[in-house]
Scaffold this motif. Structure first.
Motif, PDB file in Angstrom:
ATOM      1  N   SER A  98      63.792  76.708  66.962  1.00 56.34           N
ATOM      2  CA  SER A  98      64.240  75.456  66.334  1.00 56.34           C
ATOM      3  C   SER A  98      63.072  74.487  66.120  1.00 56.34           C
ATOM      4  O   SER A  98      62.151  74.425  66.933  1.00 56.34           O
ATOM      5  CB  SER A  98      65.279  74.760  67.228  1.00 56.34           C
ATOM      6  N   THR A  99      63.166  73.739  65.028  1.00 56.55           N
ATOM      7  CA  THR A  99      62.103  72.771  64.721  1.00 56.55           C
ATOM      8  C   THR A  99      62.714  71.420  64.346  1.00 56.55           C
ATOM      9  O   THR A  99      63.905  71.327  64.033  1.00 56.55           O
ATOM     10  CB  THR A  99      61.265  73.231  63.499  1.00 56.55           C
ATOM     11  N   LEU A 132      70.501  74.933  69.760  1.00 54.71           N
ATOM     12  CA  LEU A 132      69.062  75.078  69.514  1.00 54.71           C
ATOM     13  C   LEU A 132      68.470  76.191  70.364  1.00 54.71           C
ATOM     14  O   LEU A 132      69.044  76.556  71.394  1.00 54.71           O
ATOM     15  CB  LEU A 132      68.358  73.759  69.879  1.00 54.71           C
ATOM     16  N   HIS A 156      72.141  79.309  68.160  1.00 54.56           N
ATOM     17  CA  HIS A 156      71.429  80.030  69.230  1.00 54.56           C
ATOM     18  C   HIS A 156      72.336  80.363  70.408  1.00 54.56           C
ATOM     19  O   HIS A 156      72.024  81.266  71.180  1.00 54.56           O
ATOM     20  CB  HIS A 156      70.231  79.210  69.709  1.00 54.56           C
ATOM     21  N   SER A 181      70.101  72.523  74.906  1.00 55.99           N
ATOM     22  CA  SER A 181      70.201  73.271  73.655  1.00 55.99           C
ATOM     23  C   SER A 181      71.487  72.969  72.885  1.00 55.99           C
ATOM     24  O   SER A 181      71.686  73.520  71.813  1.00 55.99           O
ATOM     25  CB  SER A 181      70.185  74.769  73.987  1.00 55.99           C
ATOM     26  N   TYR A 187      68.791  77.715  61.334  1.00 51.79           N
ATOM     27  CA  TYR A 187      69.661  78.375  62.314  1.00 51.79           C
ATOM     28  C   TYR A 187      70.048  77.456  63.468  1.00 51.79           C
ATOM     29  O   TYR A 187      69.196  77.044  64.263  1.00 51.79           O
ATOM     30  CB  TYR A 187      68.939  79.628  62.836  1.00 51.79           C
ATOM     31  N   PHE A 188      71.326  77.125  63.544  1.00 52.89           N
ATOM     32  CA  PHE A 188      71.848  76.277  64.620  1.00 52.89           C
ATOM     33  C   PHE A 188      72.911  77.022  65.418  1.00 52.89           C
ATOM     34  O   PHE A 188      73.906  76.429  65.811  1.00 52.89           O
ATOM     35  CB  PHE A 188      72.459  74.987  64.043  1.00 52.89           C
ATOM     36  N   ASP A 227      64.274  71.543  60.974  1.00 59.35           N
ATOM     37  CA  ASP A 227      65.654  72.063  60.980  1.00 59.35           C
ATOM     38  C   ASP A 227      66.615  70.897  61.216  1.00 59.35           C
ATOM     39  O   ASP A 227      67.636  70.756  60.533  1.00 59.35           O
ATOM     40  CB  ASP A 227      65.868  73.068  62.126  1.00 59.35           C
ATOM     41  N   THR A 233      70.296  84.360  69.958  1.00 62.58           N
ATOM     42  CA  THR A 233      69.031  83.727  69.573  1.00 62.58           C
ATOM     43  C   THR A 233      68.081  84.816  69.075  1.00 62.58           C
ATOM     44  O   THR A 233      68.176  85.964  69.531  1.00 62.58           O
ATOM     45  CB  THR A 233      68.478  82.911  70.777  1.00 62.58           C
TER      46      THR A 233
END
Ligand SMILES: Cc1ncc(COP(=O)(O)O)c(C=O)c1O
Length: 386
Positions: free
Chosen positions: A353-354, A349, A7, A289, A4-5, A357, A11
């Motif tokens: 988020s990681t 982000l 946010h 972000s 997921y990008f 990702d 979010t």
């Protein structure tokens, strides 16, 4: 869920927010009722207001709960304008590149209520230039309001709000900041900000959708847009969303992770994987972000579809424009031509988020770019891009 990008569009709901909401839904009373059930609901609402006020540096009485960022922006702009017009002030200053909640409110006021809107240019990084604001404010003496987005929701550029507010205050012009994308990502102290009003939204920080607040200085004068029972300082009638407020307050109280290392990894990785890509927005004064790029020869929508096929959610810009095949007004406001602006991809982000990702995105982006570019070329061959 996909990788997921997106946010900045919304979010995911935080666990603490969900729990606060479920707990508050058990409370049966209307916060305006005087019996003990009503007083319990009222107490929960006021505790949420106090938590929100403490986090943003304002007095609880300055928090007006609304149904989201769009409503807060509408109330700030229209409400302050309608009050100022009674004193003969009808001019509003706003930069190009604002969110549609602002643009459409301003257009509506111009078409229906006699407002005159002065649009400010942006520089190539999407910044509002303080000296230009000063020159403009000096030109007229009938200002009702200066409204400006604190951090741009598409390209992530952060405006020098303190400086802009100080200039406007010298001219005694009230300032509204749309802080929907800035809230929690930047530190905000409303009391010392020099702002008259500030809009925020719960679903951008891990709270529920359809919940927001307008922070309105207690000395600011505004007219309500929704009339009825006189709730929320008589500025936003209607039984309050107690569970939404509790969930919003819980999201406000939770820590946001430091996203800068991830964002920098994302930007560096994309630029290395696709050397033709160009980072847009301010390279330094940008949200932790936000990563926003232009991919030459591509249509942003093709990039989004191709990423989606690979399990990655991204966007071309504001979610509110999704599905509308229009080039971003933010990018045009920054001086880009339509063709360059059409290859936009926004990657944003948030708390879930990681690094994995980011690495998955970087792995697929060269192939996605090539495919989108080929599609762009063949569309041009058959005249679809003209
Ligand atoms: C800068 C900005 N302002 C206003 C809004 C509208 O907020 P909401 O979705 O809560 O109505 C958004 C949402 O995308 C935004 O990014």
């Amino acid at each position: 869920m996909s990788v997921y990008f997106d946010h900045a569009a919304t979010t995911p709901l935080l666990e603490v927010s969900r729990n606060a909401m479920l707990g508050a839904l058990e409370v049966v009373g209307n916060p305006s009722s005087i019996h003990s059930d009503g007083r319990r609901a009222r107490q929960l609402l006021e505790e949420s207001r106090e938590q929100l006020a403490a986090s943003i540096g304002c007095d609880p009485i300055e928090v007006i709960f609304t149904g989201g960022g769009t409503e807060s922006v509408n109330l700030a702009i229209k409400g302050i304008f309608l009050a100022a017009r009674e004193a003969g002030r009808k001019r509003i200053l706003a930069p190009l590149g604002e969110h549609h909640a602002t643009i459409d409110s301003l257009n509506w006021l111009e078409q229906n209520e006699g407002a005159i809107v002065e649009w400010l240019p942006l520089d190539e990084f999407g910044r509002v230039v303080p000296s230009v604001v000063e020159e403009k404010l000096a030109e007229f003496d009938d200002w009702a309001l200066f409204t400006v987005i604190w951090a741009n929701n598409e390209v992530g550029t952060i405006q020098p709000i303190a400086e802009l507010a100080a200039i406007a205050n010298r001219f005694s012009v009230p300032v509204h900041a749309d802080a929907v994308s800035a809230f929690k990502h930047l530190s905000i102290d409303f009391d010392s900000s020099g702002l008259a009003a500030l809009s925020i939204s719960a679903h951008k920080i891990g709270g529920p959708q359809g919940m927001g607040a307008l922070i309105l200085d207690r000395k600011a004068v505004a007219r309500p847009l929704i009339h009825g029972g006189g709730q929320e300082r008589d500025l936003r009638s209607g039984t309050q969303n107690v569970a939404g407020a509790a969930a919003f307050a819980a999201a406000v109280a939770s820590d946001i992770p430091d996203l800068r290392p991830l964002r920098d990894r994302l930007i560096a990785g994309v630029l290395e994987a696709v050397p033709e890509a160009v980072l847009t927005g301010d390279p330094v004064e940008r949200l932790d972000s936000n990563a926003h790029f232009l991919f030459p020869g591509c249509q942003g929508d093709s990039l989004v579809y191709l990423l989606d096929e690979r399990g990655i959610s991204a966007s071309t810009g504001s979610a509110c424009q999704a599905g509308v095949p229009e080039v971003s007004h933010v990018l045009l406001g920054m001086g880009l031509d339509e063709e360059s602006a059409s290859g936009a991809l926004r990657l944003t982000l948030g708390h879930s988020s990681t690094a994995q990702d980011v690495d998955s995105l970087i792995r697929v982006i060269p192939e996605v770019f090539e495919k989108a570019r080929k599609a762009g070329l063949s569309n041009r061959d058959v005249g679809l891009n003209s």
